[in-house]
Design an enzyme around this catalytic site. Structure first.
Site, PDB file in Angstrom:
ATOM      1  N   ARG A  55       0.745  -1.686  -0.154  1.00  0.00           N
ATOM      2  CA  ARG A  55       0.165   0.191  -0.385  1.00  0.00           C
ATOM      3  C   ARG A  55       1.403   1.570  -0.083  1.00  0.00           C
ATOM      4  O   ARG A  55       1.751   1.177   0.890  1.00  0.00           O
ATOM      5  CB  ARG A  55      -0.778  -0.230   0.837  1.00  0.00           C
TER       6      ARG A  55
ATOM      7  N   GLN B 161      -9.866  -3.609  -3.044  1.00  0.00           N
ATOM      8  CA  GLN B 161     -11.481  -2.909  -2.523  1.00  0.00           C
ATOM      9  C   GLN B 161     -12.800  -3.183  -3.147  1.00  0.00           C
ATOM     10  O   GLN B 161     -13.829  -3.812  -2.813  1.00  0.00           O
ATOM     11  CB  GLN B 161     -11.689  -1.799  -2.710  1.00  0.00           C
TER      12      GLN B 161
ATOM     13  N   ASP C  84     -17.552   7.746  -1.247  1.00  0.00           N
ATOM     14  CA  ASP C  84     -16.236   7.318  -0.123  1.00  0.00           C
ATOM     15  C   ASP C  84     -16.070   8.844  -0.128  1.00  0.00           C
ATOM     16  O   ASP C  84     -16.849   9.540  -0.239  1.00  0.00           O
ATOM     17  CB  ASP C  84     -14.969   7.305  -1.681  1.00  0.00           C
TER      18      ASP C  84
ATOM     19  N   CYS D 194     -16.302   1.327   0.868  1.00  0.00           N
ATOM     20  CA  CYS D 194     -15.340   1.035   1.058  1.00  0.00           C
ATOM     21  C   CYS D 194     -14.907   1.077   2.789  1.00  0.00           C
ATOM     22  O   CYS D 194     -14.458   0.209   3.513  1.00  0.00           O
ATOM     23  CB  CYS D 194     -14.374   1.225   0.150  1.00  0.00           C
TER      24      CYS D 194
ATOM     25  N   ARG E   8     -13.233  -8.816   2.155  1.00  0.00           N
ATOM     26  CA  ARG E   8     -12.550  -8.288   1.734  1.00  0.00           C
ATOM     27  C   ARG E   8     -11.487  -9.522   2.203  1.00  0.00           C
ATOM     28  O   ARG E   8     -10.747 -10.088   0.945  1.00  0.00           O
ATOM     29  CB  ARG E   8     -11.820  -6.740   2.782  1.00  0.00           C
TER      30      ARG E   8
END
Ligand code: CP
Ligand code: NVA
Length: 319
Positions: A117, A147, A235, A275, A303
């Site tokens: 990430r 995601q 989001d 998410c 997930r």
């Protein structure tokens, strides 16, 4: 003689949904559903019966904060019979300027697969270039493909087949929106965008999608995007890679795109997806995200099931 680190085969990375064929993406979703079903009723700490990643090590590198991605990859590996090692950016020599490529080479000697990430997408590509083992995109400023596997899986659980459906997006044309647009293009559903022009998805993403089976529709109003949609998705207004100083400008631009009960009512018995983390009162009202059509915690759980499909796919193992 080739150095010992060279791999006869290019590792199968998972960097962006646009690298996949529709069949690859469908296969990942089918595997995620099947693995979830196969362990129904087991406690979280119990291993999957087949343990296909027994003996495998996942390295996780986090340049940015995470709750779900970290938990789900860790649990997925444990349930698959594998193990994980965690590196936080600030605690590594990356934080002191060691190159991404050298870090990738070193991690290839300790790990069978790596999840990264990071902010700039270029960091991920540089890491993958230097790595002898598969690299998974655990979110960059550009995209968040893991995601979207969980989102699509959750959609299918609640609304059935994706093809021909309309999924509507509200607010920022960010990393999550880009991955969802790529999925729509590949799997043949409509992605209706209610996004201010200044925050629209990059032209190259829209151009890539243009000749694919799905349809990306730019809507003039949030109401037009919500009309007939099977899911409303949004989001946060400020992503981890955004300049925090733009927060006020973003809040002003995105306020009209807040997902409310009124917008939900325009959908076709629509579910609500996010998410997470969510900011109630900004991108969504509390009565929507905490209401009966919200499936955000199924989405979070998924997930883990989706990460399993990605890990098995990248490692080319039966499971
Ligand atoms: N949705 C998501 O990626 O959550 P985290 O940032 O907590 O990992
Ligand atoms: N768009 C958000 C997603 C967080 C999971 C971000 O990049 O911060």
């Amino acid at each position: 003689m080739a150095p010992a680190t060279s791999s006869a085969m290019t590792p199968r990375h998972f960097l962006d949904l646009s690298d996949l064929t529709p069949a690859d993406l469908r296969g990942l979703l089918d595997r995620a559903h099947a693995r979830k079903a196969a362990r129904a009723g087991k406690p979280k700490g119990a291993a999957d019966a087949d343990q296909p990643l027994n003996g495998h090590m996942l390295g996780m590198v986090f340049d940015k904060p995470s709750t779900r991605t970290r938990l789900s990859f860790d649990l997925a590996m444990r349930q698959l019979g594998g193990q994980t090692m965690l590196l936080n950016h600030a605690d590594t020599q990356l934080g002191r300027g060691e190159s991404i490529e050298d870090t990738a080479r070193v991690m290839s000697r300790f790990c069978d697969i790596v999840m990264l990430r990071t902010g700039p997408h270029e960091n991920l590509l540089a890491y993958a270039d230097g790595s002898d083992v598969p690299v998974i995109n655990g979110l960059t400023a550009f995209s968040h493909p893991c995601q979207i596997l969980a989102d699509l899986m959750t959609f299918e659980e609640h609304k059935g087949a994706l093809a021909g459906q309309r999924i509507a997006w509200f607010g920022d044309g960010n990393n999550v929106a880009i991955s969802l647009a790529q999925a729509a293009a590949l799997l043949g559903f409509e992605f209706a965008l209610a996004v201010p022009d200044a925050f629209m998805l990059p032209d190259e993403v829209l151009a890539w999608a243009a000749d694919k089976p799905g349809k990306i529709t730019r809507c003039d109003t949030p109401q037009a995007a919500a009309d007939g949609a099977a899911a409303l998705v949004t989001d946060c207004w400020v992503s981890m890679s955004d300049d925090p100083e733009t927060a006020q400008k973003r809040a002003t631009a995105f306020a009209p795109y807040q997902v409310t009960q009124e917008l939900m009512a325009r959908g076709d018995d629509a579910i609500f997806l996010h998410c997470l983390p969510a900011y109630r009162g900004n991108e969504v009202t509390a009565d929507v995200i905490d209401g009966p059509k919200s499936v955000v915690f199924d989405e979070a759980e998924n997930r883990c099931h989706a990460q399993k499909a990605v890990l098995i796919y990248c490692l080319g193992i039966d499971g």
